[in-house]
Design a protein around this motif. Structure first.
Motif, PDB file in Angstrom:
ATOM      1  N   VAL A  18      17.975  28.845 -22.910  1.00 52.14           N
ATOM      2  CA  VAL A  18      16.557  29.196 -22.995  1.00 52.14           C
ATOM      3  C   VAL A  18      15.832  28.525 -21.833  1.00 52.14           C
ATOM      4  CG1 VAL A  18      14.467  29.177 -24.398  1.00 52.14           C
ATOM      5  CG2 VAL A  18      16.709  29.301 -25.521  1.00 52.14           C
ATOM      6  N   LEU A  19      15.161  29.339 -21.025  1.00 51.25           N
ATOM      7  CA  LEU A  19      14.360  28.827 -19.914  1.00 51.25           C
ATOM      8  C   LEU A  19      12.903  28.756 -20.367  1.00 51.25           C
ATOM      9  CD1 LEU A  19      14.082  27.932 -16.967  1.00 51.25           C
ATOM     10  CD2 LEU A  19      13.822  30.354 -16.357  1.00 51.25           C
ATOM     11  N   SER A  20      12.403  27.544 -20.539  1.00 54.40           N
ATOM     12  CA  SER A  20      11.026  27.321 -20.974  1.00 54.40           C
ATOM     13  C   SER A  20      10.098  27.218 -19.780  1.00 54.40           C
ATOM     14  CB  SER A  20      10.930  26.037 -21.795  1.00 54.40           C
ATOM     15  OG  SER A  20      11.691  26.148 -22.969  1.00 54.40           O
ATOM     16  N   GLU A  21       8.825  27.484 -20.023  1.00 51.71           N
ATOM     17  CA  GLU A  21       7.815  27.395 -18.969  1.00 51.71           C
ATOM     18  C   GLU A  21       7.643  25.963 -18.479  1.00 51.71           C
ATOM     19  OE1 GLU A  21       5.329  28.663 -16.196  1.00 51.71           O
ATOM     20  OE2 GLU A  21       6.120  30.079 -17.643  1.00 51.71           O
ATOM     21  N   LEU A  42      20.555  34.635 -21.630  1.00 50.15           N
ATOM     22  CA  LEU A  42      19.426  33.836 -21.145  1.00 50.15           C
ATOM     23  C   LEU A  42      18.165  34.383 -21.794  1.00 50.15           C
ATOM     24  CD1 LEU A  42      17.911  31.852 -19.258  1.00 50.15           C
ATOM     25  CD2 LEU A  42      17.917  33.677 -17.551  1.00 50.15           C
ATOM     26  N   ILE A  43      17.437  33.518 -22.487  1.00 51.74           N
ATOM     27  CA  ILE A  43      16.135  33.885 -23.037  1.00 51.74           C
ATOM     28  C   ILE A  43      15.094  33.237 -22.142  1.00 51.74           C
ATOM     29  CG2 ILE A  43      14.557  33.703 -25.008  1.00 51.74           C
ATOM     30  CD1 ILE A  43      17.041  33.692 -26.831  1.00 51.74           C
ATOM     31  N   GLN A  83       7.136  32.309 -17.010  1.00 50.40           N
ATOM     32  CA  GLN A  83       6.483  33.408 -16.304  1.00 50.40           C
ATOM     33  C   GLN A  83       7.072  33.606 -14.912  1.00 50.40           C
ATOM     34  OE1 GLN A  83       2.210  33.235 -16.315  1.00 50.40           O
ATOM     35  NE2 GLN A  83       2.089  32.975 -18.515  1.00 50.40           N
ATOM     36  N   ARG A  84       8.301  33.157 -14.715  1.00 47.39           N
ATOM     37  CA  ARG A  84       8.946  33.308 -13.413  1.00 47.39           C
ATOM     38  C   ARG A  84      10.284  34.018 -13.574  1.00 47.39           C
ATOM     39  NH1 ARG A  84       9.066  28.161 -15.282  1.00 47.39           N
ATOM     40  NH2 ARG A  84      11.038  27.059 -15.298  1.00 47.39           N
ATOM     41  N   LEU A  85      10.705  34.646 -12.506  1.00 46.10           N
ATOM     42  CA  LEU A  85      12.006  35.294 -12.488  1.00 46.10           C
ATOM     43  C   LEU A  85      13.070  34.202 -12.471  1.00 46.10           C
ATOM     44  CD1 LEU A  85      13.302  38.168 -12.220  1.00 46.10           C
ATOM     45  CD2 LEU A  85      13.527  37.649  -9.789  1.00 46.10           C
ATOM     46  N   PRO A  86      13.985  34.226 -13.422  1.00 43.62           N
ATOM     47  CA  PRO A  86      15.006  33.176 -13.449  1.00 43.62           C
ATOM     48  C   PRO A  86      15.894  33.208 -12.207  1.00 43.62           C
ATOM     49  CG  PRO A  86      14.997  34.447 -15.489  1.00 43.62           C
ATOM     50  CD  PRO A  86      14.113  35.163 -14.519  1.00 43.62           C
ATOM     51  N   GLU A  87      16.139  32.034 -11.662  1.00 46.13           N
ATOM     52  CA  GLU A  87      17.047  31.928 -10.529  1.00 46.13           C
ATOM     53  C   GLU A  87      18.434  32.385 -10.967  1.00 46.13           C
ATOM     54  OE1 GLU A  87      17.092  27.900  -9.058  1.00 46.13           O
ATOM     55  OE2 GLU A  87      14.983  27.678  -9.602  1.00 46.13           O
TER      56      GLU A  87
END
Length: 140
Positions: free
Chosen positions: A33-36, A88-89, A93-97
């Motif tokens: 999970v990619l958090s802000e 990946l969740i 607000q960014r495009l995940p690398e």
């Protein structure tokens, strides 16, 4: 090719993410999970511990030494090697690398206009990469 799904008009990103994580774990998926930011990561961490009395959702932060052995990982950045590349969740607000290293990306988009605007930009960026994202409107 990476599958990308946008879940939009989500009222509560944390609660919605807990449901997605539970569903993915039921399918035996490993999740990142990619958090802000750190605050959102902390909120998700706390929510996963109390989300369900009957489901155990083992999770740690990416920097935790147990991250290579834990099926659910929370992070704010891909600043180290990633142990999982299944789901990946994206709560940010960014495009995940390096999103292409994941089999599936789920973009969780709130009802807030700034979140929706950045999601539209990411949708177009995925399309430019040759990906055809799907769009799911969250149930109220």
């Amino acid at each position: 090719m990476t599958r990308v799904d946008f879940h939009s008009k989500v009222q509560d990103k944390i609660l919605y993410s807990c449901r997605l994580i539970r569903k993915a774990r039921a399918a035996n998926c490993e999740i990142l999970v990619l958090s802000e930011d750190a605050e959102q990561a902390s909120q998700l961490n706390r929510a996963l511990w109390s989300f369900s009395a009957s489901d155990f959702l083992p999770h740690v932060m990416l920097a935790d030494p147990l991250s290579t052995q834990t099926p659910i990982i929370i992070t704010t950045a891909f600043d180290r090697a990633l142990p999982h590349h299944n789901v990946l969740i994206n709560l940010s607000q960014r495009l995940p690398e390096n999103f292409t290293q994941f089999a599936r990306v789920i973009e969780v988009v709130s009802q807030h206009e700034d979140d929706a605007d950045s999601a539209r930009q990411r949708f177009r960026l995925y399309q430019q990469q040759g990906i055809k994202p799907s769009h799911i409107v969250a149930a109220s």
